[in-house]
Motif scaffolding. Sequence first.
Motif, PDB file in Angstrom:
ATOM      1  N   ASN A 228     -28.690  11.344   2.254  1.00  0.00           N
ATOM      2  CA  ASN A 228     -27.242  11.115   2.243  1.00  0.00           C
ATOM      3  C   ASN A 228     -26.510  12.444   2.371  1.00  0.00           C
ATOM      4  O   ASN A 228     -27.104  13.514   2.247  1.00  0.00           O
ATOM      5  CB  ASN A 228     -26.832  10.376   0.964  1.00  0.00           C
ATOM      6  CG  ASN A 228     -27.500  10.985  -0.257  1.00  0.00           C
ATOM      7  OD1 ASN A 228     -27.329  12.169  -0.507  1.00  0.00           O
ATOM      8  ND2 ASN A 228     -28.307  10.197  -0.967  1.00  0.00           N
ATOM      9  N   LEU A 229     -25.222  12.318   2.600  1.00  0.00           N
ATOM     10  CA  LEU A 229     -24.386  13.506   2.780  1.00  0.00           C
ATOM     11  C   LEU A 229     -24.416  14.413   1.563  1.00  0.00           C
ATOM     12  O   LEU A 229     -24.435  15.635   1.686  1.00  0.00           O
ATOM     13  CB  LEU A 229     -22.932  13.066   3.016  1.00  0.00           C
ATOM     14  CG  LEU A 229     -22.484  12.922   4.461  1.00  0.00           C
ATOM     15  CD1 LEU A 229     -21.043  12.438   4.482  1.00  0.00           C
ATOM     16  CD2 LEU A 229     -22.573  14.273   5.183  1.00  0.00           C
ATOM     17  N   PHE A 230     -24.412  13.778   0.357  1.00  0.00           N
ATOM     18  CA  PHE A 230     -24.384  14.572  -0.871  1.00  0.00           C
ATOM     19  C   PHE A 230     -25.589  15.507  -0.926  1.00  0.00           C
ATOM     20  O   PHE A 230     -25.459  16.709  -1.164  1.00  0.00           O
ATOM     21  CB  PHE A 230     -24.347  13.660  -2.097  1.00  0.00           C
ATOM     22  CG  PHE A 230     -24.395  14.415  -3.383  1.00  0.00           C
ATOM     23  CD1 PHE A 230     -23.253  15.050  -3.867  1.00  0.00           C
ATOM     24  CD2 PHE A 230     -25.576  14.543  -4.098  1.00  0.00           C
ATOM     25  CE1 PHE A 230     -23.289  15.767  -5.052  1.00  0.00           C
ATOM     26  CE2 PHE A 230     -25.629  15.255  -5.278  1.00  0.00           C
ATOM     27  CZ  PHE A 230     -24.482  15.869  -5.755  1.00  0.00           C
ATOM     28  N   THR A 231     -26.785  14.932  -0.687  1.00  0.00           N
ATOM     29  CA  THR A 231     -28.013  15.739  -0.714  1.00  0.00           C
ATOM     30  C   THR A 231     -27.949  16.815   0.365  1.00  0.00           C
ATOM     31  O   THR A 231     -28.280  17.979   0.130  1.00  0.00           O
ATOM     32  CB  THR A 231     -29.234  14.840  -0.479  1.00  0.00           C
ATOM     33  OG1 THR A 231     -29.174  13.757  -1.397  1.00  0.00           O
ATOM     34  CG2 THR A 231     -30.529  15.598  -0.680  1.00  0.00           C
ATOM     35  N   ALA A 232     -27.525  16.408   1.550  1.00  0.00           N
ATOM     36  CA  ALA A 232     -27.475  17.339   2.674  1.00  0.00           C
ATOM     37  C   ALA A 232     -26.592  18.536   2.347  1.00  0.00           C
ATOM     38  O   ALA A 232     -26.895  19.673   2.712  1.00  0.00           O
ATOM     39  CB  ALA A 232     -26.960  16.628   3.912  1.00  0.00           C
ATOM     40  N   GLN A 233     -25.495  18.261   1.661  1.00  0.00           N
ATOM     41  CA  GLN A 233     -24.554  19.357   1.412  1.00  0.00           C
ATOM     42  C   GLN A 233     -24.840  20.104   0.129  1.00  0.00           C
ATOM     43  O   GLN A 233     -24.326  21.183  -0.086  1.00  0.00           O
ATOM     44  CB  GLN A 233     -23.124  18.805   1.385  1.00  0.00           C
ATOM     45  CG  GLN A 233     -22.693  18.401   2.782  1.00  0.00           C
ATOM     46  CD  GLN A 233     -21.215  18.125   2.833  1.00  0.00           C
ATOM     47  OE1 GLN A 233     -20.760  17.121   2.294  1.00  0.00           O
ATOM     48  NE2 GLN A 233     -20.475  18.993   3.457  1.00  0.00           N
ATOM     49  N   PHE A 234     -25.673  19.500  -0.778  1.00  0.00           N
ATOM     50  CA  PHE A 234     -25.970  20.192  -2.039  1.00  0.00           C
ATOM     51  C   PHE A 234     -27.099  21.196  -1.854  1.00  0.00           C
ATOM     52  O   PHE A 234     -27.088  22.272  -2.434  1.00  0.00           O
ATOM     53  CB  PHE A 234     -26.333  19.181  -3.128  1.00  0.00           C
ATOM     54  CG  PHE A 234     -26.251  19.767  -4.507  1.00  0.00           C
ATOM     55  CD1 PHE A 234     -25.050  19.771  -5.194  1.00  0.00           C
ATOM     56  CD2 PHE A 234     -27.359  20.363  -5.098  1.00  0.00           C
ATOM     57  CE1 PHE A 234     -24.964  20.340  -6.453  1.00  0.00           C
ATOM     58  CE2 PHE A 234     -27.278  20.935  -6.358  1.00  0.00           C
ATOM     59  CZ  PHE A 234     -26.074  20.920  -7.040  1.00  0.00           C
ATOM     60  N   ILE A 235     -28.072  20.828  -1.024  1.00  0.00           N
ATOM     61  CA  ILE A 235     -29.245  21.686  -0.837  1.00  0.00           C
ATOM     62  C   ILE A 235     -29.049  22.538   0.412  1.00  0.00           C
ATOM     63  O   ILE A 235     -28.601  22.054   1.449  1.00  0.00           O
ATOM     64  CB  ILE A 235     -30.517  20.827  -0.680  1.00  0.00           C
ATOM     65  CG1 ILE A 235     -30.729  19.962  -1.918  1.00  0.00           C
ATOM     66  CG2 ILE A 235     -31.737  21.686  -0.383  1.00  0.00           C
ATOM     67  CD1 ILE A 235     -31.161  20.704  -3.145  1.00  0.00           C
ATOM     68  N   GLY A 236     -29.426  23.786   0.310  1.00  0.00           N
ATOM     69  CA  GLY A 236     -29.267  24.697   1.438  1.00  0.00           C
ATOM     70  C   GLY A 236     -28.157  25.679   1.166  1.00  0.00           C
ATOM     71  O   GLY A 236     -27.161  25.338   0.536  1.00  0.00           O
ATOM     72  N   SER A 237     -28.366  26.903   1.618  1.00  0.00           N
ATOM     73  CA  SER A 237     -27.350  27.914   1.383  1.00  0.00           C
ATOM     74  C   SER A 237     -27.210  28.767   2.637  1.00  0.00           C
ATOM     75  O   SER A 237     -28.147  29.450   3.023  1.00  0.00           O
ATOM     76  CB  SER A 237     -27.756  28.783   0.197  1.00  0.00           C
ATOM     77  OG  SER A 237     -26.892  29.876   0.084  1.00  0.00           O
ATOM     78  N   PRO A 238     -26.068  28.715   3.320  1.00  0.00           N
ATOM     79  CA  PRO A 238     -24.922  27.834   3.054  1.00  0.00           C
ATOM     80  C   PRO A 238     -25.293  26.361   3.279  1.00  0.00           C
ATOM     81  O   PRO A 238     -26.320  26.100   3.908  1.00  0.00           O
ATOM     82  CB  PRO A 238     -23.883  28.295   4.085  1.00  0.00           C
ATOM     83  CG  PRO A 238     -24.480  29.388   4.855  1.00  0.00           C
ATOM     84  CD  PRO A 238     -25.881  29.560   4.480  1.00  0.00           C
ATOM     85  N   PRO A 239     -24.508  25.425   2.776  1.00  0.00           N
ATOM     86  CA  PRO A 239     -24.870  24.017   2.913  1.00  0.00           C
ATOM     87  C   PRO A 239     -24.819  23.557   4.374  1.00  0.00           C
ATOM     88  O   PRO A 239     -24.328  24.261   5.248  1.00  0.00           O
ATOM     89  CB  PRO A 239     -23.815  23.285   2.079  1.00  0.00           C
ATOM     90  CG  PRO A 239     -22.698  24.230   1.937  1.00  0.00           C
ATOM     91  CD  PRO A 239     -23.264  25.606   2.026  1.00  0.00           C
ATOM     92  N   MET A 240     -25.325  22.333   4.597  1.00  0.00           N
ATOM     93  CA  MET A 240     -25.369  21.787   5.961  1.00  0.00           C
ATOM     94  C   MET A 240     -23.958  21.700   6.546  1.00  0.00           C
ATOM     95  O   MET A 240     -23.005  21.356   5.850  1.00  0.00           O
ATOM     96  CB  MET A 240     -26.003  20.396   5.904  1.00  0.00           C
ATOM     97  CG  MET A 240     -26.230  19.771   7.249  1.00  0.00           C
ATOM     98  SD  MET A 240     -26.951  18.124   7.103  1.00  0.00           S
ATOM     99  CE  MET A 240     -28.667  18.494   6.893  1.00  0.00           C
ATOM    100  N   ASN A 241     -23.838  22.028   7.832  1.00  0.00           N
ATOM    101  CA  ASN A 241     -22.560  21.841   8.532  1.00  0.00           C
ATOM    102  C   ASN A 241     -22.384  20.353   8.814  1.00  0.00           C
ATOM    103  O   ASN A 241     -23.315  19.709   9.310  1.00  0.00           O
ATOM    104  CB  ASN A 241     -22.565  22.581   9.861  1.00  0.00           C
ATOM    105  CG  ASN A 241     -22.595  24.077   9.662  1.00  0.00           C
ATOM    106  OD1 ASN A 241     -21.692  24.648   9.059  1.00  0.00           O
ATOM    107  ND2 ASN A 241     -23.642  24.715  10.167  1.00  0.00           N
ATOM    108  N   GLU A 337     -20.673   5.715   7.751  1.00  0.00           N
ATOM    109  CA  GLU A 337     -19.394   5.942   7.051  1.00  0.00           C
ATOM    110  C   GLU A 337     -19.546   5.954   5.529  1.00  0.00           C
ATOM    111  O   GLU A 337     -18.659   6.417   4.810  1.00  0.00           O
ATOM    112  CB  GLU A 337     -18.322   4.916   7.501  1.00  0.00           C
ATOM    113  CG  GLU A 337     -18.556   3.512   7.023  1.00  0.00           C
ATOM    114  CD  GLU A 337     -19.343   2.694   8.034  1.00  0.00           C
ATOM    115  OE1 GLU A 337     -19.095   1.493   8.099  1.00  0.00           O
ATOM    116  OE2 GLU A 337     -20.212   3.247   8.763  1.00  0.00           O
ATOM    117  N   HIS A 338     -20.692   5.437   4.990  1.00  0.00           N
ATOM    118  CA  HIS A 338     -20.931   5.514   3.541  1.00  0.00           C
ATOM    119  C   HIS A 338     -21.622   6.810   3.145  1.00  0.00           C
ATOM    120  O   HIS A 338     -21.925   7.015   1.965  1.00  0.00           O
ATOM    121  CB  HIS A 338     -21.803   4.342   3.085  1.00  0.00           C
ATOM    122  CG  HIS A 338     -21.268   3.012   3.495  1.00  0.00           C
ATOM    123  ND1 HIS A 338     -20.063   2.539   3.016  1.00  0.00           N
ATOM    124  CD2 HIS A 338     -21.725   2.076   4.353  1.00  0.00           C
ATOM    125  CE1 HIS A 338     -19.826   1.351   3.567  1.00  0.00           C
ATOM    126  NE2 HIS A 338     -20.810   1.050   4.392  1.00  0.00           N
ATOM    127  N   GLY A 339     -21.904   7.637   4.132  1.00  0.00           N
ATOM    128  CA  GLY A 339     -22.581   8.887   3.829  1.00  0.00           C
ATOM    129  C   GLY A 339     -24.093   8.755   3.814  1.00  0.00           C
ATOM    130  O   GLY A 339     -24.798   9.701   3.470  1.00  0.00           O
TER     131      GLY A 339
END
Lengths: 350, 279
Positions: A228-241, A337-339
Amino acid sequence: MTGIELHGVEKSYGKNQPVIENLDLQIGEGGFTILLGPSGCGKSTILRMIAGLEKETAGKIFINGEDMEGVSPGAREIAMVFQNYALYPTMTVKENIEFGLKNIHVPKPEREARIGEAVKMVGLAEYINRKPQHLSGGQRQRVALARAIVKKPRVFLMDEPLSNLDAKLRAQIRTDLIELHRNLGVTFVYVTHDQVEAMSMGTDIVLLENGKVRQQGTPGSIYSAPRNLFTAQFIGSPPMNIIRAENLAPGVRLPNGAASLGFRPENAVVSSDGNADEGRASFRGELVAREILGDHAIYKFKTAHGNIHTKSMSGRVVEYGEWFVGVEGKHLYFFDEHGDAITQSGGKNA
Amino acid sequence: MQAAAVFRKTFGTACRIAVNLLIFAIFFIPFYWMFLTAIKNLGQTLQTPPVFWVSKPHWENFSKVFAAIPFFHMLKNNLIMTFGIMICQFFTVIPAAYAFARFRFAGSGFLFGLTLATMMIPAQLVFLPLFLMFSRMGLINSYASLILPWATSSFAIFMLRQTFKQVPRELIEAAKLDSASEWKIIFKLMLPIAKPTIVTLGLITFILNWNDYFWPFVLTTNNAVRTLPVGITSLNIVDGGVKYHILMAGNLLLVAPVLVAFFFAQKQIIKAFTYMGGK
């Protein structure tokens, strides 16, 4: 049934909205499980419920198959390391370590042997008669670890134990903890909001948001296959685009139902050539900031689709100006659309 | 420039020393005057202008004190009353403070408020009903009447509760995970942490009750359980006329234990007011 299991666990304080609702969680025996999430996601509460320091409002918790209902914290055969170490200030290092053993009436010769072993393991032998206030932060953390080790618990619980230490010491104790886990071979449950700690130490990561598990898996799977989007954006530095579908140029082909597209900064290639091959995404943008960090560099581009970060390990320094950011098709992620993540063909990414 | 800086520094130091000397004098002179009067003879105590040095000290004033009142009997009473109160308070204050600090129970806020409110009741208001109560129970002229009214202290409960509340929650949780019982947490963890506060409270209780005059005076009609402050005051009227030198010799004997107690406890007292918890 081994390890730790939470079945339908709920926790609420007073008449407020529950902070944790109907949580099912399995923590494998002998693993190094990380409860990861932003502050306020309920990760510490889960840990404290496993420890028995807080009572679950509903649901059941099992440790190695035993129902923990009504079992006091001291009888759960667990040890916990706290963020502020929680060392007994009026006792010496030795007394701190010995306190738990005395309470369960371990005979003195065995106590001495176990303490000797534990302080050797954390490298504290020469500080054994000091009081905690005469130790540095790192040494206090080691005392807290020794106090946990000496009890030979089935489960080690750690609540952000490194957050009061400086960066260098954190890195050092991280590797010490990995070593300790390998030596002891027991279950570790570790709470943190720091993805570096999670990725580096964990064998299993439970990513939480608002009291719910968003994804559970190995560090590798969480990184490479976010659900999901949350995981994608939480993990990684910088986060996923992440780029919303409506901001994309009309020519870009998206799977059915995709509302946004994502790619990791480290998978993006900066070039002066914008011609996209089949399945490749390319964005034109202006380099507005760059961070040269020695072994890698992080760039921020302003594009018509929003800001894009890229990360380059090549050592080549990109000059300020207009560039194309390209990503190969295999590195693209799509979300509805739900991420929730969907595959190239439009199916759910399981 | 440099000369001005040197002057400023010297002047500052001089001012500081002067203020310190003044404070020292304010506290020291009454004690010195008491000591001086205790070794004067009657004539010297009444002399104008007063003398600030005695070349021939009259140590016999102290033996006159022993002769005038049953000093050792009263000292024994004083010790029984003071330590009786301290022991009672140890058993009433610590559990109450611990409960108010650590447990939420029905009416805990109300009960704590009630405890604090008792500090606002003036002693003059309660001594008559208390006297009547003790007299009906037949406890006048008994140690019980000296000890029971002070068997607990709302001030001490309040102070100790604050100290217990300062102990980080994680410390208690760590002790629970270490299989410690509630009693063990109190005796091995909380009391040692609160030691400076307990020593200070003990000293305050000691001084207040050691020197207490009013209550022992009201509750006793003969010398059976009378305490030293009551006895020392009676020196006022030995052989008619005020004998300041005997009175002061008696006072010196009365305050000596307090000074000794303070001397031994001062480190803990300073700690109690600077203690910041175990972080």
